[in-house]
Design an enzyme around this catalytic site. Structure first.
Site, PDB file in Angstrom:
ATOM      1  N   SER A  65       0.818  -1.219   0.000  1.00  0.00           N
ATOM      2  CA  SER A  65       0.000   0.000   0.000  1.00  0.00           C
ATOM      3  C   SER A  65       0.851   1.268   0.000  1.00  0.00           C
ATOM      4  O   SER A  65       2.011   1.259   0.409  1.00  0.00           O
ATOM      5  CB  SER A  65      -0.907   0.022   1.228  1.00  0.00           C
ATOM      6  OG  SER A  65      -1.721  -1.115   1.264  1.00  0.00           O
TER       7      SER A  65
HETATM    8  N1  SAH Z   1       0.187  -5.653   4.116  1.00  0.00           N
HETATM    9  C1  SAH Z   1       0.927  -5.938   2.900  1.00  0.00           C
HETATM   10  C2  SAH Z   1       0.134  -5.688   1.638  1.00  0.00           C
HETATM   11  C3  SAH Z   1      -1.005  -6.603   1.496  1.00  0.00           C
HETATM   12  S1  SAH Z   1      -1.563  -6.914  -0.151  1.00  0.00           S
HETATM   13  C4  SAH Z   1       2.250  -5.224   2.864  1.00  0.00           C
HETATM   14  O1  SAH Z   1       2.608  -4.514   3.810  1.00  0.00           O
HETATM   15  O2  SAH Z   1       2.976  -5.421   1.882  1.00  0.00           O
HETATM   16  C5  SAH Z   1      -2.851  -8.027   0.310  1.00  0.00           C
HETATM   17  C6  SAH Z   1      -2.370  -9.410   0.668  1.00  0.00           C
HETATM   18  O3  SAH Z   1      -3.470 -10.125   1.198  1.00  0.00           O
HETATM   19  C7  SAH Z   1      -1.865 -10.205  -0.530  1.00  0.00           C
HETATM   20  O4  SAH Z   1      -0.572 -10.663  -0.272  1.00  0.00           O
HETATM   21  C8  SAH Z   1      -2.865 -11.362  -0.629  1.00  0.00           C
HETATM   22  O5  SAH Z   1      -2.289 -12.569  -1.079  1.00  0.00           O
HETATM   23  C9  SAH Z   1      -3.334 -11.474   0.804  1.00  0.00           C
HETATM   24  N2  SAH Z   1      -4.600 -12.167   1.021  1.00  0.00           N
HETATM   25  C10 SAH Z   1      -5.724 -12.161   0.262  1.00  0.00           C
HETATM   26  N3  SAH Z   1      -6.672 -12.949   0.834  1.00  0.00           N
HETATM   27  C11 SAH Z   1      -6.131 -13.457   1.976  1.00  0.00           C
HETATM   28  C12 SAH Z   1      -6.601 -14.332   3.018  1.00  0.00           C
HETATM   29  N4  SAH Z   1      -7.827 -14.852   3.019  1.00  0.00           N
HETATM   30  N5  SAH Z   1      -5.769 -14.621   4.029  1.00  0.00           N
HETATM   31  C13 SAH Z   1      -4.511 -14.118   4.079  1.00  0.00           C
HETATM   32  N6  SAH Z   1      -4.015 -13.292   3.126  1.00  0.00           N
HETATM   33  C14 SAH Z   1      -4.810 -12.959   2.093  1.00  0.00           C
END
Ligand code: SAH
Length: 221
Positions: A65
């Protein structure tokens, strides 16, 4: 990081002009963002863009983000040094690294094993200890270490998954982007005497949270 960190100035400018100037004033959050080398958490070739005012791709169609959004969400979690924190969506590990600066215990759940591996490596390279990265469906939370004083969801569900509300401690805060596939409302929940208060924080655009209590169905699971 040491004085030889080539990105120290970019990082200080990021905190000053993108974060503090826009109203995020929590000193612990600002200090954590000044400290954690965000350029360790972006893919090769993107290091120069790591301190720009935008999200960046991290592979597998996912994104890290925009720094300002990370700052707002982190500040709104109101983390105290003794807190236990759960993150859903480890991605690059950057948000988890900031959480580890602020809390006693950090668990971060990632659905994609490849991203979880990379996040573990990024965290180690940045010298961050104390984050437990778990591969699994974060819409179910992580019951073995519940309850949590703060829960941050960094992918967007259509509604807040029930298990996450259940795993929030009394007095706990939960921040999540909630709503349609493309863009959502950032929502803060506070649990008081078993009841949940809901505070809207504005519009955001996150990738979908995919799982049993998130987005399901064709193409999503
Ligand atoms: N917080 C992260 C960015 C997150 S992007 C950072 O600091 O870089 C969103 C993430 O959520 C992705 O990696 C995606 O694979 C994950 N995601 C999506 N659905 C999910 C679920 N049910 N459980 C865990 N992770 C999930």
């Amino acid at each position: 990081m040491t004085e030889t960190d080539p990105c120290k100035r970019e990082r200080e400018e990021m905190v000053e002009f993108q974060v503090r100037a826009r109203g995020v004033g929590d000193r612990r959050v600002l200090a954590a963002m000044r400290k954690i080398p965000r350029h360790f958490f972006v893919p090769k070739g993107y290091e120069r863009a790591a301190y720009e005012d935008r999200p960046l791709p991290i592979g597998e169609g996912q994104t890290i983000s925009q720094p300002y959004i990370v700052a707002v969400m982190t500040e709104q979690l109101e983390i105290k040094p003794q807190d236990r924190v759960l993150e859903i969506g480890t991605g690059s590990g950057y948000q988890a690294a900031l959480l580890a600066e602020l809390a006693a215990t950090v668990i971060s759940v990632e659905r994609l094993a490849d991203l979880a591996d990379r996040a573990r490596k990024n965290l180690a390279r940045a010298g961050v200890t104390g984050v437990k990265v778990v591969v699994g469906d974060g819409t179910e939370g992580y019951p073995p270490e519940a309850p949590y004083d703060a829960i941050i969801v960094t992918a967007a569900p259509p509604d807040i998954p029930g298990p996450l509300i259940d795993q929030l401690a009394e007095g706990g805060r939960l921040i999540a982007p909630v709503g349609p596939r493309d863009c959502q409302d950032l929502v803060k929940l506070v649990k008081r005497e078993g009841r949940v208060e809901k505070i809207p924080l504005g519009g955001v655009c996150f990738v979908p949270l995919i799982g049993q209590f998130g987005w399901r169905g064709e193409g999503f699971l």
